[in-house]
Design an enzyme around this catalytic site. Structure first.
Site, PDB file in Angstrom:
ATOM      1  N   GLY A 231      71.361 -62.942-100.063  1.00  0.00           N
ATOM      2  CA  GLY A 231      71.488 -64.365-100.368  1.00  0.00           C
ATOM      3  C   GLY A 231      71.575 -65.226 -99.122  1.00  0.00           C
TER       4      GLY A 231
ATOM      5  N   GLY B 193      72.173 -59.551-104.580  1.00  0.00           N
ATOM      6  CA  GLY B 193      72.758 -58.270-104.984  1.00  0.00           C
ATOM      7  C   GLY B 193      71.699 -57.263-105.404  1.00  0.00           C
TER       8      GLY B 193
ATOM      9  CE  LYS C  13      85.010 -56.369 -97.153  1.00  0.00           C
ATOM     10  NZ  LYS C  13      85.495 -56.250 -98.530  1.00  0.00           N
TER      11      LYS C  13
ATOM     12  NE  ARG D  83      68.084 -68.170-107.727  1.00  0.00           N
ATOM     13  CZ  ARG D  83      69.356 -67.900-107.524  1.00  0.00           C
ATOM     14  NH1 ARG D  83      70.279 -68.426-108.301  1.00  0.00           N
ATOM     15  NH2 ARG D  83      69.711 -67.096-106.549  1.00  0.00           N
TER      16      ARG D  83
HETATM   17  P1  ADP Z   1      73.657 -61.630 -97.284  1.00  0.00           P
HETATM   18  O1  ADP Z   1      74.095 -62.642 -98.310  1.00  0.00           O
HETATM   19  O2  ADP Z   1      72.409 -62.059 -96.567  1.00  0.00           O
HETATM   20  O3  ADP Z   1      73.583 -60.249 -97.847  1.00  0.00           O
HETATM   21  P2  ADP Z   1      76.373 -61.321 -96.340  1.00  0.00           P
HETATM   22  O4  ADP Z   1      76.860 -62.028 -97.543  1.00  0.00           O
HETATM   23  O5  ADP Z   1      76.672 -59.887 -96.197  1.00  0.00           O
HETATM   24  O6  ADP Z   1      74.784 -61.588 -96.146  1.00  0.00           O
HETATM   25  O7  ADP Z   1      76.958 -61.999 -95.035  1.00  0.00           O
HETATM   26  C1  ADP Z   1      76.869 -63.371 -94.821  1.00  0.00           C
HETATM   27  C2  ADP Z   1      78.179 -63.903 -94.340  1.00  0.00           C
HETATM   28  O8  ADP Z   1      78.578 -63.215 -93.156  1.00  0.00           O
HETATM   29  C3  ADP Z   1      78.065 -65.366 -93.975  1.00  0.00           C
HETATM   30  O9  ADP Z   1      79.022 -66.094 -94.721  1.00  0.00           O
HETATM   31  C4  ADP Z   1      78.390 -65.393 -92.481  1.00  0.00           C
HETATM   32  O10 ADP Z   1      79.141 -66.527 -92.132  1.00  0.00           O
HETATM   33  C5  ADP Z   1      79.205 -64.144 -92.306  1.00  0.00           C
HETATM   34  N1  ADP Z   1      79.199 -63.696 -90.913  1.00  0.00           N
HETATM   35  C6  ADP Z   1      78.163 -63.209 -90.214  1.00  0.00           C
HETATM   36  N2  ADP Z   1      78.531 -62.953 -88.943  1.00  0.00           N
HETATM   37  C7  ADP Z   1      79.827 -63.286 -88.844  1.00  0.00           C
HETATM   38  C8  ADP Z   1      80.792 -63.242 -87.791  1.00  0.00           C
HETATM   39  N3  ADP Z   1      80.461 -62.808 -86.571  1.00  0.00           N
HETATM   40  N4  ADP Z   1      82.044 -63.662 -88.066  1.00  0.00           N
HETATM   41  C9  ADP Z   1      82.378 -64.109 -89.287  1.00  0.00           C
HETATM   42  N5  ADP Z   1      81.522 -64.161 -90.328  1.00  0.00           N
HETATM   43  C10 ADP Z   1      80.271 -63.758 -90.107  1.00  0.00           C
HETATM   44 MG    MG Z   2      76.070 -63.139 -99.147  1.00  0.00          MG
END
Ligand code: ADP
Ligand code: MG
Length: 409
Positions: A356, A379, A203, A37
């Site tokens: 992230g 975010g 989610k 960063r």
């Molecule tokens: P980003 O940070 O890229 O926006 P998120 O924070 O929404 O992504 O999601 C990432 C998290 O989702 C990770 O911790 C990953 O382990 C979890 N994850 C993805 N697929 C699964 C799954 N099938 N079961 C449990 N956790 C999952």
């Molecule tokens: Mg995340």
């Protein structure tokens, strides 16, 4: 409305410029553990110092909760910045007030002063106008290069931009911030088609606005990660002991109805009784997930199906891993999507990864340079993709007329 950028900044040599960056880096034993960063801010800082500006650099680090905490001090970050620049960087233990101002005034043209963590001050996260005015008093102009906090209105971001403009100064986007809004903005406003969105992560309810926005704009929306489990449940499929966003099931059903065949869900999954680094996994069609199984990744047929879509895409926006990408046993789907997107970049597609965990997976795979753009803000990129206004950007000075193009473009 286009916002002013560094090229629009009518600063003169010797002007004091307040620069808000994202130095929210991991520290270990009082040293910077990962300086990615810090490195990313160098082009903006160098451009300004080369023009003879005197810089007062502000950032937050961690969540100290509005009071000083030694372990969240920016002092080691200032030292690291100095090493990276090969120049002395000064440090101010206060971010506002007479001492900070005196240190800022004592800077010679081309010198940099890093001020202490803005979140040591109680007014920062409440966007206190008095604190914003105190930050603005440190200089004549403001450059915001902190995309990661652009979705929040804090005193050192949106507040400071408005306060600086109220004093007659300008508030402009730094190079990093400019790049983020250009890539994400163009992808949403005028994407090359086919435009394929890949959405994953944990989610559905968290990302609902993004799914809706992508359904409205993209030609295809590929869904993976735990998010897919929620859609499986809405289809009436067995999901065993997988992570399902129970509150999102009804919503998922409605979204699927609306999307029709534009939305593609996984057809097979990597499952295991346990999600653990040493898990023993098997692949099954999505209709054969057992009652004791946990879905941890998309399967090989899905990876091929997604690869086919990504191969044809002219624009790819990806947010959220396809599985538990932190664990090698469940990282294959995310890696496959990263590779497909990288191949698409090579054949001319505009490929953007945001979020992230997705960005971390792309970097871990060594593929960051094979994307057109990997967003620095989790975010913030999510908010942008959801079509929400970013207060840190909205508050900047408006540019008049058509965008300036560098000579030769
Ligand atoms: P980003 O940070 O890229 O926006 P998120 O924070 O929404 O992504 O999601 C990432 C998290 O989702 C990770 O911790 C990953 O382990 C979890 N994850 C993805 N697929 C699964 C799954 N099938 N079961 C449990 N956790 C999952
Ligand atoms: Mg995340």
């Amino acid at each position: 409305m286009r916002k002013k950028t560094l090229s629009d900044l009518a600063a003169r040599a010797g002007d004091r410029i307040v620069v808000r960056v994202d130095f929210n880096v991991p520290l270990r034993d009082g040293r910077v553990a990962d300086d990615t960063r810090i490195e990313r801010t160098l082009p903006t800082l160098r451009r300004l110092t080369a023009a003879g500006a005197r810089l007062v650099v502000l950032s937050h680090l961690g969540r100290p909760g509005g009071r000083p905490r030694a372990e969240a001090s920016l002092r080691p970050v200032a030292a690291r910045l100095g090493e990276l620049l090969g120049e002395e960087v000064r440090f101010s233990p206060e971010a506002t007030g007479p001492e900070a101002l005196a240190r800022a005034r004592a800077l010679a043209p081309g010198e940099i002063l890093v001020a202490e963590n803005t979140r040591f001050l109680a007014g920062e996260t409440r966007n206190d106008p008095e604190l914003a005015a105190a930050f603005a008093a440190l200089g004549q102009h403001f450059v915001n290069d902190a995309f990661g906090t652009a979705h929040r209105a804090h005193a050192s971001t949106a507040g400071l931009a408005l306060a600086m403009r109220a004093r007659g100064g300008e508030a402009v986007a730094g190079l990093l911030l400019e790049r983020e809004i250009r890539f994400l903005g163009d992808a949403l406003e005028d994407p090359g088609r086919p435009f394929v969105a890949v959405l994953g992560g944990a989610k559905v309810s968290d990302k609902i606005a993004v799914i809706e926005k992508m359904l409205a704009r993209a030609d295809r929306v590929l869904v993976g990660g735990a998010m897919a489990n929620t859609f499986f449940r809405a289809l009436g499929l067995e999901t065993g002991r997988s992570l399902v966003d129970e509150d999102g099931v009804e919503l998922a059903a409605r979204l699927m109805d609306r999307a029709g065949d534009r939305m593609m869900l996984p057809v097979d999954c990597v499952v295991s009784p346990r999600i653990a680094p040493d898990a023993v996994t098997r692949e099954v069609p999505r209709a054969e997930v057992g009652a004791d199984d946990r879905i941890g990744d998309i399967g090989s047929a899905t990876r091929r199906m997604f690869a086919d879509q990504l191969k044809q895409a002219r624009t790819i926006v990806w947010n959220g891993p396809m599985g538990v990408s932190e664990m090698p046993a469940f990282a294959g789907g995310t890696l496959a999507v990263a590779r497909s997107a990288a191949a698409a970049t090579a054949s001319g597609a505009v490929t953007i990864a945001g979020g992230g965990d997705s960005a971390a997976a792309v970097r871990a795979a060594g593929l960051a340079d094979s994307f057109a753009h990997v967003s620095t803000g989790g975010g913030a990129s999510l908010a942008f993709l959801a079509g929400k206004p970013l207060p840190g950007v909205e508050a900047l000075s408006d540019a008049q007329g058509t965008p300036r193009r560098p000579a030769g473009e």
